[in-house]
Design a protein around this motif. Structure first.
Motif, short mmCIF file in Angstrom:
data_model
loop_
_atom_site.label_atom_id
_atom_site.label_comp_id
_atom_site.label_asym_id
_atom_site.label_seq_id
_atom_site.Cartn_x
_atom_site.Cartn_y
_atom_site.Cartn_z
N LYS B 16 0.83 -1.20 0.00
CA LYS B 16 0.00 0.00 0.00
C LYS B 16 0.87 1.25 0.00
N VAL B 18 1.24 4.80 0.60
CA VAL B 18 0.49 5.80 1.36
C VAL B 18 0.89 7.21 0.95
N SER B 38 -9.25 10.31 7.05
CA SER B 38 -8.70 9.34 7.97
C SER B 38 -7.88 8.30 7.20
N GLY B 39 -6.67 8.04 7.66
CA GLY B 39 -5.85 7.02 7.02
C GLY B 39 -5.03 7.50 5.83
N VAL B 40 -5.00 8.82 5.56
CA VAL B 40 -4.19 9.30 4.44
C VAL B 40 -2.71 9.39 4.83
N GLY B 41 -2.40 9.24 6.11
CA GLY B 41 -0.99 9.24 6.48
C GLY B 41 -0.50 10.48 7.19
N SER B 43 -0.52 11.00 10.52
CA SER B 43 0.29 10.60 11.69
C SER B 43 1.66 10.11 11.26
N ALA B 244 -11.32 11.23 0.86
CA ALA B 244 -9.96 10.71 0.86
C ALA B 244 -9.59 10.05 -0.44
#
Ligand SMILES: Nc1ncnc2c1ncn2[C@@H]1O[C@H](COP(=O)(O)OP(=O)(O)OP(=O)(O)O)[C@@H](O)[C@H]1O
Ligand SMILES: [Mg+2]
Lengths: 254, 244
Positions: B16, B18, B38-41, B43, B244
């Motif tokens: 994956k 990112v 959420s989850g696009v990277g 963090s 997203a």
């Protein structure tokens, strides 16, 4: 196939971990307080477990050999057989196996939980090293506690044999103790105790490795804990054979 | 010179992909709001800025130094001046709140235990957490854990602060408190990156906003720029039209 891959990854990972431990060990700071804390958790708290394991082993051994040898009039050999097998093998190995179960599982599940709740990352983010803060105290505590507990197990195991020899086989404690002292030589003791340092590493290093490399949340912690205990136990049992051989060779030299 | 500069950052997890090439920079004293689904990277980018994660390729400059190839030992210097506020606090659950806050001070400063105690007292006061000295994190509510986590991250007086959703899950009163906290730090000259889904807080504290979408920064600009361009990608994302 995945098993082979996991094995290779594990061996590489443990090698890298050992190298990190060595290289960070020689650089200050060394956290003595954390080491003491771990000696408390790993060593002191294991006393009852090791006591029960050792005394039962000694008692059972004395009973088995006593009843078995009685037929041939070999009851007098009980102190010799029991003390030799405990000091050379059973004391160190059983102690280490029990420690693998109690301490190995404890370390892996604790480190694994810290990993999944990002506490290991927090240690790093706050400018400190998980190797120094977490791994080294546990490895050193194991290296100190497992041999000491093994020594204690030797003594208690022999005492267990003595109790059974006295109460069940009619051997006087004085005679028993005399025989034990006659039998045991320093090399026997060293060969048994020497192994415990290796066993300590077999417990601590895989436990830390599997804990720090948990993936997949809470379920991963459970898997890692099982794997860690199994790995340590296998290493102890298989390693015991080779270490015995190795120490045997040394003994020939002496 | 920018305090933080990220160039062509790429990162994959397994197959994956990112991040496909993230570029961003943050000027001294500036607060950059980083938003995205959420989850696009988001963090992962913050984590990379203090070396908790390594990019697959690309460069990360902190105060002009390229850190992506640094060892853990070298990164200690970065981690002393760049604080990362964990999304969920990441408190040490074997330690009391007091010991959690004392941890970085005992580690990196020559302060006496008494001075540490004073510093912690004032920090707890600032966060409305007085009276929780000897409490363990598991006894705190999620929001309180977050505040303690924030307090611990900034207790060393860092030069840069990376906030990972510091207001998520907080009530309006504490959200306001956190915003004020961030503004106070900003007034002291702290540079920051503020990752969040909480747009009112972005408007309250950020100078500039960047939108991370499909592994790239697809839009960025000041809050005023945004208002001038109601049809832009950023506005469509904020209004829930673009995802997203
Ligand atoms: N250690 C990891 N292993 C595998 N995948 C990971 C790992 N860390 C992050 N990812 C993946 O990278 C992507 C980005 O994660 P990240 O936590 O940065 O998202 P985010 O933008 O912060 O989301 P949120 O707003 O929900 O916090 C996710 O899709 C996640 O699946
Ligand atoms: Mg996130």
């Amino acid at each position: 196939m995945t098993l082979a891959k996991d094995m290779i990854r594990w061996m590489g990972g443990t090698a890298i971990l050992s190298k990190q431990v060595l290289s960070e060990l020689v650089r200050p700071p060394l956290y003595f307080r954390l080491i003491l804390e771990q000696i408390h958790h790993i060593g002191l708290m294991s006393l009852p477990l090791v006591f029960i394991t050792a005394i039962s082993t000694g008692m059972v051994m004395a009973l088995q050999f006593g009843l078995g040898l009685e037929k041939f009039g070999g009851k007098m050999y009980v102190p010799k057989v029991v003390s030799l097998s405990i000091i050379r093998e059973l004391g160190p190995v059983f102690t280490s196996l029990m420690m693998a179960a109690r301490v190995g599982a404890g370390i892996t599940s604790e480190l694994g939980s810290m990993k999944v709740t990002q506490q290991i990352d927090a240690i790093r983010a706050l400018g400190t090293s998980p190797i120094k803060k977490i791994v080294i105290p546990r490895v050193i505590a194991c290296l100190i506690c497992v041999p000491l507990l093994g020594a204690m197990a030797n003594l208690i195991g022999i005492m267990g044999g003595l109790i059974v020899g006295w109460s069940e086989l009619g051997l006087s404690p004085h005679f028993y103790w005399q025989k034990v002292l006659e039998t045991i030589e320093l090399v026997d003791y060293m060969s048994g105790m020497g192994k415990t340092f290796f066993f300590a590493l077999f417990i601590a290093l895989p436990a830390c490795y599997f804990g720090l490399n948990v993936s997949g949340g809470t379920r991963g912690v459970g898997v890692a804990t099982t794997t860690s205990v199994v790995t340590a136990s296998i290493l102890i049992l298989v390693g015991d054979y080779f270490l015995t051989k190795l120490f045997w060779i040394f003994e020939q030299w002496l | 010179m920018a305090v933080i500069e990220v160039k062509n950052f790429t990162k994959s997890f397994g197959s994956k992909k990112v991040h496909r090439g993230v570029n961003l920079s943050v000027e001294p004293g500036e607060c950059l709001g980083l938003i995205g689904g959420s989850g696009v990277g988001k963090s992962v980018i913050l984590r990379s800025l203090i070396g908790l994660e390594k990019p697959d390729s690309g460069e990360i400059f902190i105060d002009g130094e390229e850190i992506s190839g640094w060892t853990e030992r070298q990164l200690v210097e970065i981690r002393k001046k760049v604080a990362y506020v964990f999304q969920n606090g990441a408190l040490f659950d074997s330690m009391t709140v007091y010991d959690n806050l004392a941890y970085p001070l005992r580690e990196h400063t020559p302060l006496t235990e008494k001075e540490i105690g004073e510093r912690i007292h004032s920090q707890l006061e600032e966060f409305g957490l007085l009276g929780n000295h000897s409490v363990y994190p598991s006894q705190l509510s999620g929001g309180m854990q977050k505040r303690v986590g924030l307090a611990r991250s900034i207790i060393m007086g860092p030069k840069v602060v990376l906030y990972d959703e510091p207001t998520a899950g907080l009530d309006p009163y504490n959200t306001k408190k956190i915003q004020e906290m961030i503004l106070r730090l900003k007034a002291r000259g702290v540079t920051s990156v503020f990752v969040t889904h909480d747009m009112p807080s972005v408007y309250a504290v950020c100078d500039r906003i960047a939108l991370l979408l499909n592994g790239e920064i697809q839009a960025s600009g000041t809050v005023q720029d945004l208002e001038r361009d109601p049809e832009g990608l950023m506005q469509r994302f904020i209004n829930g039209i673009e995802g997203a």
